[in-house]
Design a protein around this motif. Structure first.
Motif, PDB file in Angstrom:
ATOM      1  N   VAL A 165      39.991  29.917  38.634  1.00  0.00           N
ATOM      2  CA  VAL A 165      40.230  30.363  37.259  1.00  0.00           C
ATOM      3  C   VAL A 165      41.652  30.888  37.140  1.00  0.00           C
ATOM      4  O   VAL A 165      42.121  31.650  37.977  1.00  0.00           O
ATOM      5  N   SER A 166      42.353  30.439  36.096  1.00  0.00           N
ATOM      6  CA  SER A 166      43.703  30.919  35.811  1.00  0.00           C
ATOM      7  C   SER A 166      43.799  31.243  34.330  1.00  0.00           C
ATOM      8  O   SER A 166      43.542  30.386  33.484  1.00  0.00           O
ATOM      9  N   ASP A 167      44.117  32.476  34.001  1.00  0.00           N
ATOM     10  CA  ASP A 167      44.207  32.931  32.608  1.00  0.00           C
ATOM     11  C   ASP A 167      42.918  32.639  31.852  1.00  0.00           C
ATOM     12  O   ASP A 167      42.929  32.260  30.677  1.00  0.00           O
ATOM     13  N   GLY A 168      41.793  32.777  32.537  1.00  0.00           N
ATOM     14  CA  GLY A 168      40.503  32.587  31.909  1.00  0.00           C
ATOM     15  C   GLY A 168      40.055  31.149  31.801  1.00  0.00           C
ATOM     16  O   GLY A 168      38.967  30.874  31.280  1.00  0.00           O
ATOM     17  N   ASN A 169      40.874  30.210  32.277  1.00  0.00           N
ATOM     18  CA  ASN A 169      40.537  28.793  32.186  1.00  0.00           C
ATOM     19  C   ASN A 169      40.291  28.204  33.573  1.00  0.00           C
ATOM     20  O   ASN A 169      40.975  28.560  34.534  1.00  0.00           O
ATOM     21  N   PRO A 170      39.322  27.285  33.690  1.00  0.00           N
ATOM     22  CA  PRO A 170      39.067  26.667  34.985  1.00  0.00           C
ATOM     23  C   PRO A 170      40.160  25.662  35.343  1.00  0.00           C
ATOM     24  O   PRO A 170      40.660  24.934  34.493  1.00  0.00           O
TER      25      PRO A 170
END
Length: 332
Positions: free
Chosen positions: A91-96
């Motif tokens: 997860v990066s900045d809330g995105n997969p």
């Protein structure tokens, strides 16, 4: 990016390796990083960037590449993580984000060698070897049973989607595309002519060993179930770069046929063409033109930009005016 790479180091036991991001190209949907040690490129890390594909999509691609590699095809293998996974997610900045690691293909891009083939070898070897590499992939694809499926051609290339994608002011193009889609629907789809294909087989997606001439293929990101002739038609179009300096249309077409003939020889050393498919080469070339147009339009949508007609003009004019062989044929 730093946080992602730190996670990747642990996932693939790559502590002590050097990570070098590769500049993206227009329309690219992934971040690419070369992984090296002691100055030698060993791996290529791919990180999903757009969020337009699911884990299933990436798994299906990775499983196909692994099957091809284990079966002896000249492809850059996918490397499992320490957990034995071909695709990892984080997860990066809330995105997969989905990541995969591939072996670095031995050799180099032809473009990076100034489009000069290996010294002392005839250019005919190059055409033969590229056809042979593609033939090996298709031969194995005919025997492949997927665990996770990749999309089918008509999942994307259908009139409902394309009529929305193509701007209304290009009515003639819409009509031409609709006519080709109807013709595609009539094509046979048995296992000898239809299966999982690379869908972007060109000199930007394989390396050449300049010592041996061996071809190693990579970037199966666009692979889908389609006619095997699509990949061959894509080869035809990319041969244009080798013939563009010839001003006479008839001679240029003869050179195109010569290049393609050598590729077919290599291809047939690995697998056969289904009956009647080669006769439909002009139709499959039109299929490639449509793919090129769709790719440009989708890039405009992603970037929030208006279409520049000049970017698709040549392909569109061939479709609208029924100019065969992507404009490099006898009709010129």
């Amino acid at each position: 990016m730093t946080g992602i790479l730190e996670q990747v180091k642990h996932l693939y036991a790559l502590e002590g390796y050097t990570f070098t991001p590769v500049s993206g190209h227009e329309g690219g949907r992934n971040r690419i990083v070369t992984v090296s040690r002691n100055g030698e490129n060993l791996y290529v890390l791919r990180i999903s960037a757009l969020g337009d594909r699911s884990e299933n999509d990436y798994l299906a691609e990775a499983e196909f590449v692994r099957f091809l590699s284990e079966s002896g095809a000249p492809v850059a293998d996918v490397i499992p993580s320490v957990h034995g996974k071909l695709v990892e997610w984080m997860v990066s900045d809330g995105n997969p984000l989905y990541v995969s690691l591939f072996a670095y293909a031995k050799g180099m891009l032809l473009a990076d060698n100034g489009y000069r083939y290996r010294e002392g070898a005839p250019l005919s070897e190059y055409f033969y070897n590229t056809g042979k590499a593609l033939g090996a992939i298709h031969r194995l694809s005919k025997a492949y049973t997927p665990i996770h499926p990749r999309p089918d051609f008509f999942d994307k290339y259908n009139i409902d989607y394309l009529s929305r994608l193509i701007p209304d002011e290009y009515g003639e193009l819409k009509k031409a595309v609709a006519e080709r889609l109807e013709a595609f629907r009539a094509l046979p789809k048995d296992k000898d002519c239809y299966g999982l294909v690379h869908f972007d087989f060109s000199d930007g997606n394989y390396h050449i060993d300049m010592d041996t001439g061996a071809v190693t293929v990579f970037d199966f990101d666009n692979c889908m179930n389609c006619w095997y002739m699509f990949d061959l038609a894509n080869l035809w179009i990319h041969n244009e770069g080798w013939t563009r300096q010839e001003p006479d249309p008839g001679r240029r077409f003869a050179l195109m046929r010569q290049c393609f003939g050598l590729q077919l020889q290599g291809y047939r050393s690995e697998t056969d063409l289904a009956d009647g498919m080669l006769e439909k080469l002009p139709l499959f070339i039109d299929m490639v033109l449509i793919e090129n147009i769709v790719d440009e339009l989708e890039c405009c949508v992603r970037e929030g930009e208006a279409l520049d007609w000049e970017d698709i003009e040549d392909a569109a004019e061939c479709l609208i005016n029924s100019v065969p062989y992507a404009g490099f044929g006898e009709a010129q």
